[in-house]
Design a protein around this motif. Structure first.
Motif, PDB file in Angstrom:
ATOM      1  N   LYS A 135       0.884  -1.170   0.000  1.00  0.00           N
ATOM      2  CA  LYS A 135       0.000   0.000   0.000  1.00  0.00           C
ATOM      3  C   LYS A 135       0.917   1.214   0.000  1.00  0.00           C
ATOM      4  CE  LYS A 135      -3.891   2.305   0.376  1.00  0.00           C
ATOM      5  NZ  LYS A 135      -3.337   3.677   0.204  1.00  0.00           N
ATOM      6  N   THR A 136       1.011   1.900  -1.138  1.00  0.00           N
ATOM      7  CA  THR A 136       1.861   3.079  -1.240  1.00  0.00           C
ATOM      8  C   THR A 136       1.151   4.270  -0.601  1.00  0.00           C
ATOM      9  OG1 THR A 136       1.034   3.991  -3.339  1.00  0.00           O
ATOM     10  CG2 THR A 136       2.595   2.150  -3.475  1.00  0.00           C
TER      11      THR A 136
ATOM     12  N   GLN B 288      -1.919   4.444  -3.362  1.00  0.00           N
ATOM     13  CA  GLN B 288      -2.764   3.377  -3.898  1.00  0.00           C
ATOM     14  C   GLN B 288      -2.231   2.004  -3.501  1.00  0.00           C
ATOM     15  OE1 GLN B 288      -2.446   4.247  -8.151  1.00  0.00           O
ATOM     16  NE2 GLN B 288      -0.330   4.831  -7.757  1.00  0.00           N
ATOM     17  N   HIS B 289      -3.099   0.998  -3.687  1.00  0.00           N
ATOM     18  CA  HIS B 289      -2.682  -0.383  -3.469  1.00  0.00           C
ATOM     19  C   HIS B 289      -2.050  -0.897  -4.751  1.00  0.00           C
ATOM     20  CE1 HIS B 289      -3.322  -4.805  -3.600  1.00  0.00           C
ATOM     21  NE2 HIS B 289      -2.899  -4.716  -2.349  1.00  0.00           N
ATOM     22  N   LEU B 290      -0.864  -1.481  -4.634  1.00  0.00           N
ATOM     23  CA  LEU B 290      -0.103  -1.951  -5.794  1.00  0.00           C
ATOM     24  C   LEU B 290       0.246  -3.409  -5.617  1.00  0.00           C
ATOM     25  CD1 LEU B 290       2.937  -0.191  -7.464  1.00  0.00           C
ATOM     26  CD2 LEU B 290       3.151  -2.542  -6.673  1.00  0.00           C
TER      27      LEU B 290
ATOM     28  N   LEU C  17      -3.285  -1.752  -9.915  1.00  0.00           N
ATOM     29  CA  LEU C  17      -3.383  -0.657  -8.954  1.00  0.00           C
ATOM     30  C   LEU C  17      -4.836  -0.513  -8.522  1.00  0.00           C
ATOM     31  CD1 LEU C  17      -1.172   2.041 -10.752  1.00  0.00           C
ATOM     32  CD2 LEU C  17      -0.494   0.586  -8.833  1.00  0.00           C
ATOM     33  N   ASP C  18      -5.056  -0.505  -7.222  1.00  0.00           N
ATOM     34  CA  ASP C  18      -6.398  -0.315  -6.669  1.00  0.00           C
ATOM     35  C   ASP C  18      -7.443  -1.206  -7.335  1.00  0.00           C
ATOM     36  OD1 ASP C  18      -5.590   1.473  -4.757  1.00  0.00           O
ATOM     37  OD2 ASP C  18      -6.111   3.254  -5.919  1.00  0.00           O
TER      38      ASP C  18
ATOM     39  N   GLN D 160      -3.375  -2.782 -14.806  1.00  0.00           N
ATOM     40  CA  GLN D 160      -2.852  -1.641 -15.548  1.00  0.00           C
ATOM     41  C   GLN D 160      -2.076  -2.051 -16.793  1.00  0.00           C
ATOM     42  OE1 GLN D 160      -3.625   1.511 -14.624  1.00  0.00           O
ATOM     43  NE2 GLN D 160      -4.844   0.541 -13.012  1.00  0.00           N
TER      44      GLN D 160
ATOM     45  N   ASP E   4       3.247   8.876  -8.057  1.00  0.00           N
ATOM     46  CA  ASP E   4       3.626   7.833  -7.102  1.00  0.00           C
ATOM     47  C   ASP E   4       5.009   7.281  -7.440  1.00  0.00           C
ATOM     48  OD1 ASP E   4       3.759   5.737  -5.327  1.00  0.00           O
ATOM     49  OD2 ASP E   4       1.713   5.062  -5.677  1.00  0.00           O
TER      50      ASP E   4
ATOM     51  N   VAL F 234       5.585   3.460  -7.903  1.00  0.00           N
ATOM     52  CA  VAL F 234       5.261   2.782  -9.157  1.00  0.00           C
ATOM     53  C   VAL F 234       6.502   2.689 -10.044  1.00  0.00           C
ATOM     54  CG1 VAL F 234       3.885   2.863 -11.266  1.00  0.00           C
ATOM     55  CG2 VAL F 234       2.834   3.449  -9.078  1.00  0.00           C
TER      56      VAL F 234
ATOM     57  N   THR G 137      -4.431   6.157 -14.949  1.00  0.00           N
ATOM     58  CA  THR G 137      -5.406   5.155 -14.560  1.00  0.00           C
ATOM     59  C   THR G 137      -6.801   5.685 -14.883  1.00  0.00           C
ATOM     60  OG1 THR G 137      -5.416   6.071 -12.324  1.00  0.00           O
ATOM     61  CG2 THR G 137      -3.921   4.247 -12.741  1.00  0.00           C
TER      62      THR G 137
END
Length: 286
Positions: A27-28, A31-33, A47-48, A52, A108, A111, A158
């Motif tokens: 969890k950055t 966002q959740h990666l 992502l989230d 992607q 971010d 990423v 995104t």
């Protein structure tokens, strides 16, 4: 039982990838990666809850987003990329020898760092190219405060939720217009039209109020299920979109770039949209 990654495409519709090798999850700050390997698509970034990019078909998306505007323009020296932290788009832009400077703005930093580590085939060293400058910032904030002007601006974002929501607003498109050099082109990620038609329709309305020439073009990317992946096109100069096939072929040949999806023939055809999209954006043709 094999672990799976489930992405909800829309209410009542989803797609699932087997997680054959989990590589990293965090969890950055934004966002959740998660990055994992799938037996067919190779390494996958989500992502989230939304897939992607994958190693297997990323070339389709990145080649079309980069080469369509750069070859149509023909005199691109300065490019701005908003998003695109996996590095695939940066890689394709830097394949053009005439590029002098690319600024990539990614909100971010995690990423970029994790994709360089776990998805190195996307960037292939592009982040180390001296022509590339990475800025960790919100794209909207950067556009509203920069004095630079760019020949092409590429929005590799995104979907319009969370940090990316503003990147589909009239405020954002107006900021892009301000930062385009004369004859410049904006290209945007606009989702899978069949399932996200409102996204295309809303962007079309903003383009229509801001730019002299605008349209959409498409590509079929297997990872993005539901039909045609659409890219927005906006410029105050109508000439680049009308670049003829002979000229595109000459520029493509001169570039020496070898592609797996893009061709000059496909370039023109990509702007021929299905009637349901033309109806949604209020156009009768390209």
């Amino acid at each position: 039982m094999k672990a799976e990654y489930r992405e909800e495409i829309c209410d009542g519709c989803d797609q699932r990838f087997s997680i054959d090798d989990p590589l990293y999850e965090i969890k950055t700050d934004h966002q959740h990666l998660i990055i994992f390997r799938n037996r067919y698509f190779g390494r996958v970034l989500a992502l989230d809850g939304v897939i992607q990019t994958t190693e297997a078909d990323e070339f389709i998306y990145h080649e079309m987003m980069a080469h369509v505007p750069l070859l149509a323009h023909g005199r691109v020296h300065r490019v701005l990329i908003i998003g695109g932290g996996d590095g695939g788009l940066l890689r394709e832009v830097l394949r053009h020898r005439d590029i002098r400077r690319v600024v990539q703005v990614e909100i971010d930093a995690s990423v970029i760092d994790l994709c360089r580590r776990y998805l190195p085939n996307h960037s292939q060293g592009a982040f180390d190219d001296p022509r590339a400058t990475v800025v960790i910032d919100d794209g909207m904030h950067f556009l509203e405060h920069t004095d630079e002007r760019f020949d092409v601006i590429l929005t590799d974002s995104t979907d319009p939720e969370g940090p990316a929501e503003v990147l589909f607003s009239r405020r954002y498109y107006a900021a892009c217009q301000r930062c385009l050099a004369p004859g410049g082109i904006l290209v945007t990620q606009n989702g899978v039209a069949f399932l996200q038609l409102d996204e295309v329709r809303v962007s079309a309305g903003h383009f229509n109020h801001l730019f002299r020439d605008w349209h959409f073009f498409g590509a079929s990317v297997p990872t993005y299920v539901g039909g045609i992946m659409t890219f927005g096109w906006a410029s105050d100069d109508p000439r680049p979109r009308q670049t003829d096939r002979k000229t595109l072929q000459e520029r493509f040949t001169h570039s020496g770039i070898v592609t797996r999806y893009y061709t000059p023939q496909l370039h023109g055809a990509a702007f021929a949209l299905p009637q349901y999209i033309l109806d949604a954006i209020g156009k009768t043709s390209a």
